[in-house]
Design a protein around this motif. Sequence first.
Motif, PDB file in Angstrom:
ATOM      1  N   ASP A 241       0.840  -1.201   0.000  1.00 48.11           N
ATOM      2  CA  ASP A 241       0.000   0.000   0.000  1.00 48.11           C
ATOM      3  C   ASP A 241       0.875   1.252   0.000  1.00 48.11           C
ATOM      4  O   ASP A 241       1.982   1.254   0.547  1.00 48.11           O
ATOM      5  CB  ASP A 241      -0.930   0.014   1.219  1.00 48.11           C
ATOM      6  N   HIS A 243       0.550   5.726   0.272  1.00 48.63           N
ATOM      7  CA  HIS A 243      -0.248   6.954   0.408  1.00 48.63           C
ATOM      8  C   HIS A 243       0.638   8.171   0.201  1.00 48.63           C
ATOM      9  O   HIS A 243       1.828   8.146   0.500  1.00 48.63           O
ATOM     10  CB  HIS A 243      -0.946   7.008   1.774  1.00 48.63           C
ATOM     11  N   HIS A 279      -3.249  -1.268   5.915  1.00 42.61           N
ATOM     12  CA  HIS A 279      -3.861  -1.539   4.600  1.00 42.61           C
ATOM     13  C   HIS A 279      -3.138  -2.672   3.877  1.00 42.61           C
ATOM     14  O   HIS A 279      -3.771  -3.579   3.330  1.00 42.61           O
ATOM     15  CB  HIS A 279      -3.853  -0.275   3.728  1.00 42.61           C
TER      16      HIS A 279
HETATM   17 MG    MG Z   1      -4.391   2.524   1.485  1.00 39.00          MG
END
Ligand code: MG
Length: 398
Positions: A241, A243, A279
């Motif tokens: 994941d 971000h 995540h």
């Molecule tokens: Mg995420």
Amino acid sequence: MSKLRHKTILLVAAAGRGTRFHQTGMPKQYIWLKGRPLLCHCLDRLLANPAIDGAMVVIGKKDKKFYHKAIELCHYKNKILPAVLGGNDRQASVYCGLKALKKYQPKKVLIHDAARPYVDKNLLARIIKKLSHKSAIIPTMPLNGALKQVVGQGILASLTRQHHHIAETPQGFSYEKILTAHQQQQGRGLDDDAAVWQLTYPHDPAITIMGDVANIKITTPADIKLIENTMSKTISTLGVDMHRFENKNSKNAKMMLAGVPIYTKKNIIAHSDGDVIFHALTDALLGGIGMGDIGSYFPPSDAKWRGVASKIFVKYAMEMMKKNHARLLHIDITLLLESPKITPYRKKIIANLSKLLGLPPTSIGFKATTSEKMGAIGRGEGVMAMVQSTIDLPNEMG
Ligand code: MG
């Protein structure tokens, strides 16, 4: 439990101390294998058959703690009746169990050794089917090698192997008849219940059916290795994941990593709290049971996930793992981030994960690295987590 109609009950002999097995003073039926005590594997394998209405385990009086811990980890613990304490030898212990079963009024009983954790599903089904119209069913295996009578290290005689079989468990009986047999044969120190039956009912021999070569009785530590890979498979999965950080610096900016607030210069852009470790972990876990990805269950388009603590995604994935009888054995996390330094938060992150996943800290790998100013991560535009998980799945074959 007592309100249920117990027609067929499994009685597991688990009171032995296993003198050939010296590992931490723990009887072999409680030794951990693939993340659970052997007794759990044994009970779950048999109780998965819906024709078995319940199970009772005969335990040693020194083993109560081991037993309760094991039962807690059983998938079918709602089918397990209160345990009973055993006697001085196997025969006496089984008799204790049979007497304790009386109040449940079973019609049939399957008597099994806890040291045989991997009973073939088809073998079990064949025993149960045959037991519906016979009183005593014994799985046996013919001998493959030549049969010798050995005294010390010398061969005293070569015997014909014809008509000689090795008995296995579970052995199925009509309850009242095997109870009577045990009552009559007390104190003989017999090896199995087929022997108890045979002495009591010489004119009504037990019926044999073909056993299974994989239904081994764990006797020495070497047997554990032999059965380990047959029982379940261990797989490895990956979740990733990323971000992005906001462009501008903010006062009191922070990002969440495995539920731990990390103080940064810029806030994370995310629909939820943007916890990349949680995540990536959720995706790794869902991947292990073939359930797609986090977005399928918690779509960013759904307003109800706005700003939520990502712990709930991991909890959901763990629930799904449990439902599928999958067990998480280990995770290994690699975090890619230019700044800040994660070392001060490391202990807290591992402690959080340990609590959430029920894993010991030694089963949680955690590394953080920069990308040496290269690429988007290197320019400090975002953060990335990769989580590899090791998962044990029940082997459904056989
Ligand atoms: Mg995420």
